[in-house]
Design an enzyme around this catalytic site. Structure first.
Site, mmCIF file in Angstrom:
data_model
loop_
_atom_site.group_PDB
_atom_site.id
_atom_site.type_symbol
_atom_site.label_atom_id
_atom_site.label_comp_id
_atom_site.label_asym_id
_atom_site.label_seq_id
_atom_site.Cartn_x
_atom_site.Cartn_y
_atom_site.Cartn_z
ATOM 1 N N LYS A 110 15.732 44.212 -39.306
ATOM 2 C CA LYS A 110 16.637 43.920 -38.191
ATOM 3 C C LYS A 110 16.963 45.146 -37.337
ATOM 4 O O LYS A 110 17.275 45.004 -36.154
ATOM 5 C CB LYS A 110 17.935 43.299 -38.711
ATOM 6 C CG LYS A 110 17.775 41.882 -39.242
ATOM 7 C CD LYS A 110 19.120 41.288 -39.609
ATOM 8 C CE LYS A 110 18.985 39.857 -40.090
ATOM 9 N NZ LYS A 110 20.297 39.231 -40.345
ATOM 10 N N ASN A 140 35.781 47.343 -50.709
ATOM 11 C CA ASN A 140 34.449 47.573 -51.268
ATOM 12 C C ASN A 140 34.562 48.377 -52.556
ATOM 13 O O ASN A 140 35.577 49.031 -52.808
ATOM 14 C CB ASN A 140 33.588 48.343 -50.255
ATOM 15 C CG ASN A 140 32.113 48.317 -50.619
ATOM 16 O OD1 ASN A 140 31.549 47.255 -50.870
ATOM 17 N ND2 ASN A 140 31.483 49.474 -50.659
#
Length: 294
Positions: free
Chosen positions: A75, A161
């Site tokens: 991507k 996270n």
């Protein structure tokens, strides 16, 4: 040749997906169903590209391929090949849709993943503007979600996270672009700094994806009691452990199937300069569920 109502001939426009792997992709279901519904003379396939996505894109243009989707791991790698990049895709640093621009002899890159997520949220009447949002994860998907929520007017965004430094990097970057959104980073192991009010939580890790269906990135039931709405980007399995924990605590829970659907719909709209109607969307949704055995 006739395939599911599609007449394949010398005028058929060809579209496809490049990435590695691509054997699991649902994208042909989306685009070939839409082509059949609208009677468009186009066909969509999947092209495994393990190495050198730049040459793959250049070759696709030379072959006359009208548009491409791009999935992992390419991507970002395809961006140098593009003649133009949409502003939002440029900020995200990743594209997933390429639109042929013959006058510039190349493709323009877009990112329909986040507009797809936003349309999926809208479809369920889930708002972003003025909302407090907690994002689980700090990878590429979480970064894109953070940018989308900030750009759509979220009042406060907390990125959680395992490695806090990665969450902090996202917060610094997005805050510089959208200073009106208050953004914070934290650890999934320390939930003491959660917002006081109930919040929208977007699960942006691969945890819980098939075959690891009995995993959730956070197991603490007290966390889920703070969620009014949980959205898992994972769509396989259809009902993730994250979703079950949200519902058990009294919240609403949704999976990523509508995000998958709408990112494809938006790509189809870009390729064909049109608006896909809701009857077509409903048909594609049914086809996707059939393909998943639901």
């Amino acid at each position: 040749m006739n395939i599911d109502g599609l007449n394949i001939d010398g005028h058929t426009r060809i579209f496809g997906l490049i990435g590695n792997p691509v054997g699991h992709t649902m994208s042909p279901v989306i685009h070939n169903t839409l082509a059949s519904y609208y009677g468009h003379n186009l066909i969509y396939g999947a092209f495994p590209v393990a190495d050198d996505p730049v040459k793959a894109v250049e070759g696709a243009y030379a072959l006359g391929i009208c548009g491409l989707n791009v999935t992992v791991p390419h991507k970002s790698a395809v961006i140098p090949t593009l003649v133009e990049t949409d502003d939002f895709a440029f900020k995200i640093g990743a594209v997933n849709t390429l639109v042929r621009v013959d006058e510039k002899k190349g493709y323009k890159g877009y990112n329909t993943d986040m507009p797809g997520l936003y349309r999926a949220l809208q479809q369920e009447n889930i708002g972003i503007a003025g909302e407090t949002v907690v994002i689980l994860g700090a990878g590429g998907a979480a970064r894109a979600v953070a940018m989308m929520t900030a750009s759509k007017g979220a009042a406060r965004v907390l990125v959680l996270n395992r490695t806090v430094s990665k969450a902090e990097a996202i917060v610094r970057e997005i805050t510089a672009l959208y200073p009106d959104c208050r953004m914070y980073a934290g650890s999934i192991y320390d939930l003491s700094n959660l917002p006081d009010e109930k919040f929208l939580c977007i699960q942006a890790t691969s945890t819980g994806m098939s075959p690891h269906v009995e995993q959730a990135v956070i197991e603490n039931s007290a966390f889920y009691e703070r969620i009014h709405t949980g959205f898992d980007l994972v769509y396989n399995p259809y009902d993730t452990k994250f979703m079950r924990l949200v519902r058990q605590a009294g919240g609403r829970a949704y999976n990523g199937l509508n995000m998958l659907l709408y990112q494809g719909v938006i790509a189809y709209e870009l390729w064909n300069n049109m608006k896909v109607d809701e009857d077509a969307v409903s048909l594609v949704r049914r086809r996707l569920k059939e393909e998943m055995g639901l």
